[in-house]
Write a protein that holds these residues in place. Sequence first.
Motif, PDB file in Angstrom:
ATOM      1  N   HIS A   1       3.563 -13.103  -0.452  1.00 15.27           N
ATOM      2  CA  HIS A   1       4.811 -12.460  -0.889  1.00 15.27           C
ATOM      3  C   HIS A   1       4.764 -11.992  -2.349  1.00 15.27           C
TER       4      HIS A   1
ATOM      5  N   CYS B   1      -5.257 -16.101  10.258  1.00  7.82           N
ATOM      6  CA  CYS B   1      -4.001 -16.774   9.913  1.00  7.82           C
ATOM      7  C   CYS B   1      -3.928 -18.158  10.541  1.00  7.82           C
TER       8      CYS B   1
ATOM      9  N   LEU C   1       6.362 -15.675   3.890  1.00  8.93           N
ATOM     10  CA  LEU C   1       5.604 -14.948   4.905  1.00  8.93           C
ATOM     11  C   LEU C   1       4.305 -14.421   4.316  1.00  8.93           C
TER      12      LEU C   1
ATOM     13  N   LYS D   1       1.624 -11.181   5.040  1.00  2.01           N
ATOM     14  CA  LYS D   1       1.498  -9.906   5.755  1.00  2.01           C
ATOM     15  C   LYS D   1       0.028  -9.659   6.065  1.00  2.01           C
ATOM     16  N   CYS D   2      -0.227  -9.291   7.304  1.00  6.50           N
ATOM     17  CA  CYS D   2      -1.578  -8.985   7.765  1.00  6.50           C
ATOM     18  C   CYS D   2      -1.623  -7.501   8.123  1.00  6.50           C
ATOM     19  N   ASN D   3      -2.320  -6.722   7.295  1.00  7.66           N
ATOM     20  CA  ASN D   3      -2.521  -5.304   7.577  1.00  7.66           C
ATOM     21  C   ASN D   3      -3.852  -5.142   8.293  1.00  7.66           C
TER      22      ASN D   3
ATOM     23  N   GLN E   1       3.788 -18.216   9.533  1.00  5.57           N
ATOM     24  CA  GLN E   1       4.842 -17.212   9.463  1.00  5.57           C
ATOM     25  C   GLN E   1       4.223 -15.942   8.904  1.00  5.57           C
ATOM     26  N   ILE E   2       3.972 -15.000   9.809  1.00  6.91           N
ATOM     27  CA  ILE E   2       3.243 -13.800   9.413  1.00  6.91           C
ATOM     28  C   ILE E   2       3.933 -12.540   9.918  1.00  6.91           C
ATOM     29  N   VAL E   3       3.594 -11.462   9.263  1.00  4.62           N
ATOM     30  CA  VAL E   3       4.008 -10.124   9.679  1.00  4.62           C
ATOM     31  C   VAL E   3       2.723  -9.341   9.903  1.00  4.62           C
TER      32      VAL E   3
ATOM     33  N   PRO F   1       5.484  -8.904   1.887  1.00  2.89           N
ATOM     34  CA  PRO F   1       6.401  -9.572   2.819  1.00  2.89           C
ATOM     35  C   PRO F   1       7.430 -10.408   2.061  1.00  2.89           C
TER      36      PRO F   1
ATOM     37  N   GLU G   1       1.030  -5.680  10.433  1.00  5.70           N
ATOM     38  CA  GLU G   1       1.225  -4.236  10.317  1.00  5.70           C
ATOM     39  C   GLU G   1      -0.038  -3.547  10.791  1.00  5.70           C
TER      40      GLU G   1
ATOM     41  N   GLU H   1      -4.971  -9.994   4.288  1.00  3.66           N
ATOM     42  CA  GLU H   1      -3.791 -10.860   4.268  1.00  3.66           C
ATOM     43  C   GLU H   1      -3.240 -10.870   2.848  1.00  3.66           C
TER      44      GLU H   1
END
Length: 133
Positions: free
Chosen positions: A60, A92, A35, A37-39, A99-101, A31, A103, A57
């Motif tokens: 960056h 999270c 941020l 990123k949570c897959n 602030q996460i994304v 990310p 996927e 998780e």
Amino acid sequence: MNSPQTWPQIVAQLDNYRPSFRHTIVRWSPPPAVLVKCNTDGASKGKPGPSSASFCEIDHNGNLVGAKGVKLTDSYNLVAEATAIREGLQYCLDKHFHQIVIETNSLSMVNILNGEWDSPLSVTMEVNSINRI
């Protein structure tokens, strides 16, 4: 070719069948800065059947900052996918990652969470939890 009517015709059609293959290159990327990123992924062996949900998780820099897998009771694949997203979001929240994304490989869950599809009753509780988080 017309629909085969006899076993020899069916066998001949199957012998002549040549599948076509299509592929898409998929690349994972970390990310942007600040941020996480949570897959997520969920799976079920049956309808219903033994199921599991997991997430990881990544920050960056590409570093793993958390991961978890949970065994679920007999369930459906969509429930497992929704549970994975909820578990990842809850992690999270607990770790104060705001602030996460997310996927997921579940197009169904993406469409449900984006409001494009109605939520099936089997995942309504998980979707409501996801939306609260």
